[in-house]
Design an enzyme around this catalytic site. Structure first.
Site, mmCIF file in Angstrom:
data_model
loop_
_atom_site.group_PDB
_atom_site.id
_atom_site.type_symbol
_atom_site.label_atom_id
_atom_site.label_comp_id
_atom_site.label_asym_id
_atom_site.label_seq_id
_atom_site.Cartn_x
_atom_site.Cartn_y
_atom_site.Cartn_z
ATOM 1 N N SER A 76 0.850 -1.189 0.000
ATOM 2 C CA SER A 76 0.000 0.000 0.000
ATOM 3 C C SER A 76 0.891 1.246 0.000
ATOM 4 C CB SER A 76 -0.948 -0.043 1.202
ATOM 5 O OG SER A 76 -1.982 0.891 1.062
ATOM 6 N N ASP A 132 -8.501 -4.298 -6.867
ATOM 7 C CA ASP A 132 -8.200 -3.495 -5.678
ATOM 8 C C ASP A 132 -8.956 -2.174 -5.750
ATOM 9 O OD1 ASP A 132 -7.095 -1.971 -3.612
ATOM 10 O OD2 ASP A 132 -5.090 -2.794 -3.887
ATOM 11 N N HIS A 180 -7.730 -5.222 -1.260
ATOM 12 C CA HIS A 180 -6.434 -4.566 -1.116
ATOM 13 C C HIS A 180 -5.396 -5.510 -0.509
ATOM 14 C CE1 HIS A 180 -3.797 -1.176 -1.098
ATOM 15 N NE2 HIS A 180 -3.771 -1.018 0.211
#
Length: 730
Positions: free
Chosen positions: A577, A661, A698
């Protein structure tokens, strides 16, 4: 070492368009910025074919590595041990806790057979029954429980279910007299109520004191659960059990600020409803309060705007009557506890637990009605303290513990639990009982036992190093005790460095297995942008100071090599991330040869367009706004996709991303790998992207088998890139 061949330049063809975006720079005026891969932002047949070709190339390379299958077997074995949470006593007279036998994709919620605290030494199945097994929600593991909350009276259980790891989920409700288990499903019995609350996202479930319903945040219905369009028009709603979602009350929505998001809470006594409003991911929010009467939540709530400017972070801890206790960083970057008396027309803010200048206040819970349990983070190590109702520090708990801690309790009960873990501490549940003699109040309830690893064979130490601007940065280093610091070991360096999130010590059997198998070390630097030292540390690595985050991370690798913790060229970096941005930005900025391998997972790469997709507009407080000329000038030089050189050898790189995502959209990863492959087509090391075309989320919530495969691919790629020999340290 497994034999893997690599032919430079053997990449799928990627079309380059003549698309150009124009930005305004404070120093250079109008700046044209080519975006030849703008078409990768869309969901088209062309993009689908391109992603398939890229995924096939990466998989064919990984399939050549025989170590990967061996690692998968080792990782699966090392994860196969019982895991559990702290128990909670509900008003239905039962204790509830999560338990995982070892390789279950999701932990199972158990309920005690008897009212007394279970004797867990007898075995979880002997002292409890399955209350809710999320593994039966979908046979293929595609559905997962992401959140659950019991009603205060213990009669209802609300739980949110997500599909394929997506951020959107649906809330269901069931009576606690209706368990969901393998047995009930086999009998064709589901047992949940008719409630179905959709479009739930970035929120929690907040039951009202009367247990008649709960508050939650939702977004407007959309055709697809995930997508790339911006998240807008969130609303805080109230759902009454037994009704349809169409009947839900909109508690608050701000049409003038459609990008804002909300949080809520209710006071322990049921008198107050708290509303938090956030305009971005900065540590600042509004705090409004409403008084509830016997009718509970209803339309037309009158809000008292206790805090109506974005000046600080405010988080309600509890209330004693009209006196509300709040954890805040108002004039206290390391956080403190204040009180506000809501009975007064002009509430006065008073310090209750003052700020400590050398330790960040991370968590505070009220316990036994009038005590407070606080966790401080001092030099990235958690310390636990008990405070009196007057705010006086009484004692420190578990003073010898080094690692990360969390508190679990209900305010009205005479006990609380602590979960303690660290790099070589798999997990301990401790109990503090206010009714016991003072010397016997703190005790160990249960300790995690790992089967394939001996945590005592590993050690973690903390060192300090100097970053580019002279700032001292702490870093944890973990190794198997047989691994020498003689400049020959490989290093895995992990980082995050953003959004005031601390990179706390954590237990990972997979990482320890890798260290033991290859004689490597694991390093976690506490770089700026994180929250390890409070808000000032965060500010030191965000917006115009974001460059410090990358400099700190690069300096960590250089320190490891210079001080013989790692061999030159054998530092691999990993992050997910925002940590993916960290990795991509670091390989672009670092001197050639600094890193031997890089694995960015689901990262942000296009800092000129991040704010145009899903929830990205909330990250402007972290990265800056490229539409503002002064901010464009510091964002553009940091944006990974715009700064890949053509004359620099890049480390072996494996980007990983999920095709759906919805948080960090995959176009970031797509553009970055396309740019790498175009700019350095003859790079001697592979530049690949692994695309999971079956997963929306994610990265969270994947079934065990998928997690193990992903881990084996990642760590096998790193081992090959660093030239490591698979072995077992005795």
């Amino acid at each position: 070492m497994s034999s893997v061949t690599w032919a430079p330049g053997n990449y799928p063809s990627t079309r380059r368009s003549d698309h150009v975006d124009t930005y305004q720079s404070a120093s250079k005026g109008e700046v044209p910025v080519p975006d030849p891969y703008q078409w990768l932002e869309e969901s088209t047949d062309e993009v689908d074919k391109w992603t398939t070709a890229q995924a096939d190339l990466a998989q064919s390379y990984l399939d050549q590595n025989a170590d990967i299958q061996k690692l998968a077997e080792k990782f699966r074995a090392s994860r196969n041990y019982a895991k559990f949470s702290a128990p909670t006593l509900l008003d239905d007279g039962h204790w509830y806790w999560f338990y995982n036998r070892g390789l279950q994709s999701q932990s199972v919620l158990y309920r005690s057979k008897e009212p007394a605290l279970p004797d867990f030494s007898k075995g979880d199945d002997n002292v409890g029954d399955v209350f809710f097994d999320p593994n039966v929600l979908a046979a293929d593991g595609s559905a997962g429980m992401v959140l659950c909350k019991f009603s205060p009276d213990g009669k209802f259980f609300a739980y949110a279910v997500s599909h394929l790891g997506g951020d959107y989920s649906t809330i269901y409700v069931r009576s606690t007299s209706s368990p969901l288990s393998q047995a009930s499903v086999a009998q064709g019995v589901d047992g949940r109520l008719s409630d179905e609350v959709k479009w739930f996202k970035f929120s929690t479930i907040i039951w009202t004191k009367d247990s008649k319903g709960f508050l939650y945040q939702r977004y407007p219905a959309r055709e697809r659960h995930e997508g790339t369009r911006s998240d807008r028009n969130a609303m805080m709603c109230y759902h009454k059990v037994g009704t349809t979602q169409e009947e839900d009350i909109i508690v608050y929505q701000d049409n003038e600020h459609p990008e804002w998001i909300y949080g809520a809470d209710t006071s322990e006594d049921g008198k107050y409803l708290y509303l938090y409003q956030f305009k971005d991911t900065s540590k600042k929010n509004l705090l409004w309060v409403a008084e509830l009467d016997e009718d509970g939540v209803k339309s037309g709530i009158h809000w008292r705007k206790v805090v109506n400017e974005y000046a600080a972070d405010y988080n309600i801890i509890t209330n004693h009557g009209s006196l509300v206790y709040i954890k805040t960083n108002l004039n206290a970057p390391q956080y403190k506890v204040i009180t506000i008396d809501l009975s007064k027309d002009e509430p006065e803010i008073r310090d209750f637990i003052p700020e400590e200048k050398d330790a960040k206040l991370a968590q505070v819970n009220c316990a036994n009605e009038e005590y407070f349990v606080a966790i401080y983070k001092r030099n990235v190590k958690d310390e636990i303290y008990l405070y009196s109702k007057a705010g006086v520090q009484l004692t420190r708990l578990a003073p010898d513990f080094v690692g990360a801690a969390s508190i679990a309790n209900r305010q009205k009960q005479t006990h609380f639990f602590l979960t303690l873990s660290g790099f070589n501490t798999p997990g301990t549940i401790a109990r503090y009982d206010f009714t016991a003699p003072e010397t016997q109040r703190f005790s160990i309830l249960r300790t995690t036992k790992v089967n394939e690893l001996d945590p005592d064979d590993f050690e973690s130490t903390q060192v300090w190093y100097e970053s580019k601007d002279g700032t001292k940065i702490p870093m944890f280093i973990v190794r198997h005790k047989s691994t020498k610091f003689d400049g020959t070991a490989a290093a895995i360096q992990y980082g995050y460095g953003g959004f005031a999130t601390s990179a706390d010590p954590f237990f990972s059997p997979i990482i320890l297995t890798f260290l033991q198998t290859y004689g490597a070390i694991f390093a976690v630097p506490s770089i700026r942008g994180g929250g390890e030292f409070g808000e000032e540390w965060h500010k030191g690595g965000r917006r115009e100071t974001k460059v410090n985050t990358f400099d700190d991370f690069i300096a960590a690798a250089q320190f490891l090599v210079k001080n013989k913790y790692a061999a030159p060229g054998k530092v691999a970096i990993n992050g997910a991330s925002n940590g993916g941005l960290l990795v991509m930005g670091s390989i672009v900025r670092a001197p050639e040869g600094t890193f031997g391998a890089a694995v960015p997972e689901g990262g942000v790469a296009d800092l000129l367009k991040f704010h145009k997709f899903t929830g990205g507009q909330a990250w402007i407080s972290e990265y800056g706004n490229p539409s503002i000329p002064e901010e464009f000038d510091y964002i553009y030089p940091l944006s990974p996709v715009h700064n890949v050189r053509t004359d620099k050898v890049m480390p072996a790189t494996l980007i990983t991303v999920n095709i759906g995502d919805g948080r960090v959209v995959p176009m970031h990863s797509f553009k970055f790998i396309a740019t790498l492959q175009h700019n350095v087509p003859q790079n001697p090391h592979p530049l690949l992207i692994k695309i999971d075309k079956s997963w929306l989320g994610h990265g969270m919530g994947k079934p065990t088998d998928k997690n193990v495969k992903d881990a084996a691919d990642k760590w096998g790629f790193i081992a090959r890139a660093l030239g490591l020999e698979l072995k077992t340290v005795e």
